[in-house]
Every structure is written in structure tokens, then in C-alpha cells.
Design an enzyme around this catalytic site. Structure first.
Site, short mmCIF file in Angstrom:
data_model
loop_
_atom_site.label_atom_id
_atom_site.label_comp_id
_atom_site.label_asym_id
_atom_site.label_seq_id
_atom_site.Cartn_x
_atom_site.Cartn_y
_atom_site.Cartn_z
N PHE A 1 69.84 65.32 -40.09
CA PHE A 1 70.09 65.90 -38.76
C PHE A 1 70.18 64.75 -37.76
O PHE A 1 69.26 63.96 -37.64
CB PHE A 1 68.98 66.87 -38.35
CG PHE A 1 69.31 67.57 -37.06
CD1 PHE A 1 70.11 68.71 -37.06
CD2 PHE A 1 68.88 67.06 -35.83
CE1 PHE A 1 70.46 69.33 -35.87
CE2 PHE A 1 69.24 67.67 -34.64
CZ PHE A 1 70.03 68.81 -34.66
N ASP B 1 67.83 56.43 -38.10
CA ASP B 1 67.59 57.42 -37.06
C ASP B 1 66.10 57.74 -37.08
O ASP B 1 65.61 58.47 -37.94
CB ASP B 1 68.44 58.66 -37.33
CG ASP B 1 68.18 59.79 -36.33
OD1 ASP B 1 67.18 59.72 -35.60
OD2 ASP B 1 68.97 60.75 -36.31
N LYS C 1 63.04 61.52 -28.29
CA LYS C 1 61.86 62.40 -28.34
C LYS C 1 60.63 61.84 -27.61
O LYS C 1 60.52 61.97 -26.41
CB LYS C 1 61.55 62.74 -29.80
CG LYS C 1 62.61 63.73 -30.38
CD LYS C 1 62.10 64.42 -31.60
CE LYS C 1 63.13 65.31 -32.28
NZ LYS C 1 63.17 66.66 -31.79
C1 LIG Z 1 66.31 62.78 -36.63
C2 LIG Z 1 66.90 63.38 -35.39
N1 LIG Z 1 67.97 62.80 -34.82
C3 LIG Z 1 68.53 63.29 -33.71
C4 LIG Z 1 68.03 64.42 -33.10
C5 LIG Z 1 68.69 64.95 -31.86
O1 LIG Z 1 67.87 64.68 -30.77
P1 LIG Z 1 68.15 65.42 -29.36
O2 LIG Z 1 67.80 66.85 -29.56
O3 LIG Z 1 67.23 64.71 -28.41
O4 LIG Z 1 69.58 65.21 -29.03
C6 LIG Z 1 66.92 65.06 -33.66
C7 LIG Z 1 66.39 66.29 -33.05
O5 LIG Z 1 65.63 67.02 -33.61
C8 LIG Z 1 66.34 64.53 -34.83
O6 LIG Z 1 65.29 65.10 -35.40
#
Ligand SMILES: Cc1ncc(COP(=O)(O)O)c(C=O)c1O
Length: 398
Positions: free
Chosen positions: A138, A223, A252
């Protein structure tokens, strides 16, 4: 307005993109939150890995108050003192030499994808643009990060997706080798998959990815939007295996609850971004950056990493013990305080039952209960969650 009225109003005026639980939360302190009627809840969701320090950490609150009186926003046309401080701290405590700031995880990943393409075209070969990502990953909801996300359910209705992405199974180094072609420029991976079900790779997987990327001149992007900032018991999840990426994305919990995102970048790669190549109006603004400095300092100075390791180990062991009592538990996995319990049954009803008992937990992928308590959680709180979970499980019809 009472909760019922507010929820009805929300249905009318707020876009219907979330299936919400019937509660209006209005206040938080540490591991607790309160609803409009004054009921207290123990929070093992932490705003989805945002409130790692607990709610309204005094250091962050004080910093926001002071910064708000000084300067909330100013353009990136000018030098921004707290932004420079936060970038310095991040570089000091990571592999990175430079930081680009933005406002969310998706935006950080979007920046990483752009940087990977730009770097590859300049430094490796002009036809290199393809990025390999993992199944069940994700990476966000913008069109590029949605495409990077290796889960079809998020793609539905949005095609045509971005060209230039390839998916391979997570934790399968052979599949990555096989997928690399003349157009590949980067591999993007979560060191632990969060939304995809709290999936931890085998020991050596990240190291093997690093080696392939070096051999094939690909950038390695981690990520750490969900697992960074202490969530796994180290400041960054990559530290567990000592494998450094070229680019790492954060968001986050980086600013203790204030929206922020960041790209941590090695120097040779960061140089591919020149003035005008990438930008964000709010990115690294004084308020968010000051909150980030306070949050990072709190994580480093207040024993949160140690507590995360200790409580994470204890919680994991307690969840493991439950496997003997309940045959519908398939597996417990995770690291530090990102823990998942995969069930052979659906988990949604369990989350609702826990909420009735004033405990917030989450379920991902339909059957993986996910626990993301603040890093300041104590043993008594873990015990309470386990006890209530056992009660709820005992009453499950399956
Ligand atoms: C691993 C990861 N990357 C990216 C995101 C996307 O982050 P945002 O919701 O701040 O755009 C998330 C959101 O849960 C995530 O868990």
C-alpha cells in the site's frame, strides 16, 4: 450538538469515502480518547500509526502553541528555520543526506517515484522508468501511488492507471530478479507491509534487494510511512537489518499528528531534484516542521523505542498464547508495536465488539486484526486489551 445529530449531519455534508464507526471522538490524552458523551476509550489504533507519542503529547502541544504565535506558514521561497532543524535531525539519525518535505504519505511516495524516474533518466539510461512494487503493498491514493499499490481492489474504477509499474509477490527475491528489465529504474517496498496484513519479510530479503538494486543500478525505495518513527522499536524499520535504501518515505507520525510527509534521500540521488523540479506549497511549513522537531526529540529522549521493544515483545507473546485457546487464530506477526493477528474468520465484527467495550483496534485485509498502540503503552493496558479480546473471542460464533 449531540453525537447522533453530528453523525446524521456528517452523512449529509461529508463525502462518503469512509465506513465509519458510530462514535464522535473529541479529546485525547496519551493512550486514551473520549467521545462527545464523555466515554473513555483505550486507543490501539493511534490514528492509524500517527499518534506514536500518544495523543496530545505535551512537548508537541507546547511547540505548536509557541510556533503558532510566531509563524504558521511562509512560502518555500524563503528559508524556514524549523524545516532546517527537522531536516538536520532526520539526516543525523538516518542514512540520509537530504530531505524533501510534503504533507502526506501518498505525496511522499509520489515524490519518490518522480525522483526515481528523474535520477534514472539522468544517470542510468533515458528509457528507464519502470518501478517494481510488491503484491499486497500500500503506497497511497494518488493516481501514481495507487498504481504502485499492488492490490487490485484499490485500482477498480480508476483506469487507465499510470504506465510503468510491475508487481511481484512480497518476500520473493527470485520474482524481483525475474521482473527486472531494461526499463526498470527502481524497487519500492515497505520493510513491513501494514495495510496488506502486517506482513514481515524473511531475514535477508531487504539485503538481497539492496544487492540486486546495486548490481542493476536501480534505486531502492523504502516506504516507512507506517512503520517509521519508532513503530517497530527502532527509529526506522530498515535499521533492524542494517540495510539502507536510497530513498525513504515518511509521513503519519513524523509531526506527532500534524500533517507532514518527507522524502529522506542519499546525496547522489537528491541532486537530481533541482530548483523547480518538484515542490509543495505547505511542504515543511513552520508549524508542521516545528511539531516534527518536537515529536522526533520526544521519541529519541523519552525512552519510547525501548518501551516499544519491551511492550511489543510482551504483547506479541500474549497474543501468541491466545492461539492455544482459539483455533480460528491463524498467525500472529509483526515487530515492535505493529502487530497483526490473522484469523480464519472475518475480523470486522470483532473490531465492533471491542469498540462496545471501549477499546479501539483495527482490522485490515478483512481478517487481520491490527494493533497499533502508542509507543508509550504500558503492560496494564496491553493486559486489558488481551483480556477483553479473549472475552470477545469466547463469545464469537464461528
Ligand atoms: C505504507 C504506507 N504508505 C503510504 C500511505 C499513504 O499515506 P497517506 O494516507 O498519508 O497518503 C500509507 C497509509 O496508510 C501507508 O501505510
Amino acid at each position: 450538538m449531540d453525537s447522533q445529530t453530528l453523525m446524521m449531519l456528517s452523512e449529509q455534508v461529508v463525502a462518503n469515502t469512509y465506513a465509519r464507526y458510530p462514535v464522535v471522538l473529541v479529546r485525547g490524552k496519551g493512550t486514551r480518547v473520549w467521545d462527545l458523551e464523555g466515554e473513555e476509550y483505550l486507543d490501539f489504533v493511534s490514528g492509524l500509526a500517527v499518534c506514536n507519542l500518544g495523543h496530545c503529547h505535551p512537548r508537541v502541544v507546547k511547540t505548536i502553541q509557541e510556533q503558532a504565535e510566531k509563524l504558521i506558514h511562509i512560502s518555500n521561497f524563503y528559508y524556514i528555520e524549523p524545516q532546517i532543524q527537522l531536516a538536520s535531525l532526520l539526516c543525523k539519525h538516518s542514512f540520509a543526506d537530504k530531505v524533501f518535505f510534503c504533507n502526506s504519505g501518498a505525496e511522499a511516495n509520489e515524490g519518490a517515484l518522480k525522483l526515481a524516474r528523474k535520477y534514472a533518466k539522468e544517470k542510468v539510461g533515458k528509457d528507464r522508468y519502470e518501478i517494481i512494487t510488491m503484491e499486497r503493498s500500500f503506497h497511497g491514493r494518488t493516481l501514481a501511488t495507487l498504481t504502485a499499490t499492488g492490490q487490485e481492489k484499490f485500482h477498480k474504477g480508476y483506469d487507465p492507471l499510470m504506465p510503468g509499474f510491475r508487481y511481484v509477490p512480497f518476500d520473493d527475491i527470485g520474482a524481483v530478479k525475474h521482473a527486472i528489465g531494461p526499463g526498470t529504474c527502481a524497487v519500492m517496498v515497505e520493510p513491513i507491509q501494514g495495510e496488506g496484513g502486517v506482513n514481515c519479510p524473511s531475514q535477508g530479503y531487504l539485503k538481497a534487494l539492496r544487492e540486486i538494486c546495486d548490481e542493476k543500478k536501480l534505486l531502492l525505495i523504502f516506504d516507512e510511512v507506517q512503520v517509521g518513527m519508532g513503530r517497530t522499536g527502532k527509529l526506522f524499520a530498515y535499521e533492524h537489518e542494517g540495510v539502507e535504501p536510497d530513498v525513504l518515505t515518511l509521513a503519519k507520525s513524523l509531526a506527532g499528528g500534524v500533517p507532514i510527509g518527507a522524502l529522506l534521500i542519499k546525496k547522489g540521488v537528491a541532486d537530481s531534484f533541482k530548483p523547480g523540479d518538484h515542490a509543495s506549497t505547505f511542504g515543511g511549513n513552520p508549524l508542521a516542521s516545528a511539531a516534527g522537531v518536537a515529536a522526533l526529540t520526544a521519541i529519541l529522549e523519552e525512552g519510547m523505542l525501548e518501551n516499544c521493544q519491551k511492550m511489543g515483545g510482551y504483547f506479541f507473546a500474549e497474543l501468541e498464547k491466545m492461539k492455544n485457546k482459539f483455533p480460528f487464530i491463524k498467525e500472529v506477526r509483526g515487530k515492535g508495536l505493529i502487530l497483526g493477528m490473522e484469523l480464519k474468520i472475518e475480523g470486522g465484527a470483532i473490531v465492533k465488539e471491542m469498540l462496545k467495550k471501549r477499546i479501539l483496534i483495527n482490522c485490515t485485509m478483512g481478517n487481520v486484526l491490527r494493533f497499533l498502540p502508542p509507543l508509550i503503552v504500558n503492560q496494564e493496558e496491553v493486559d486489558r486489551v488481551v483480556k477483553v479480546l479473549v472475552e470477545v473471542f469466547k463469545n464469537m460464533k464461528y
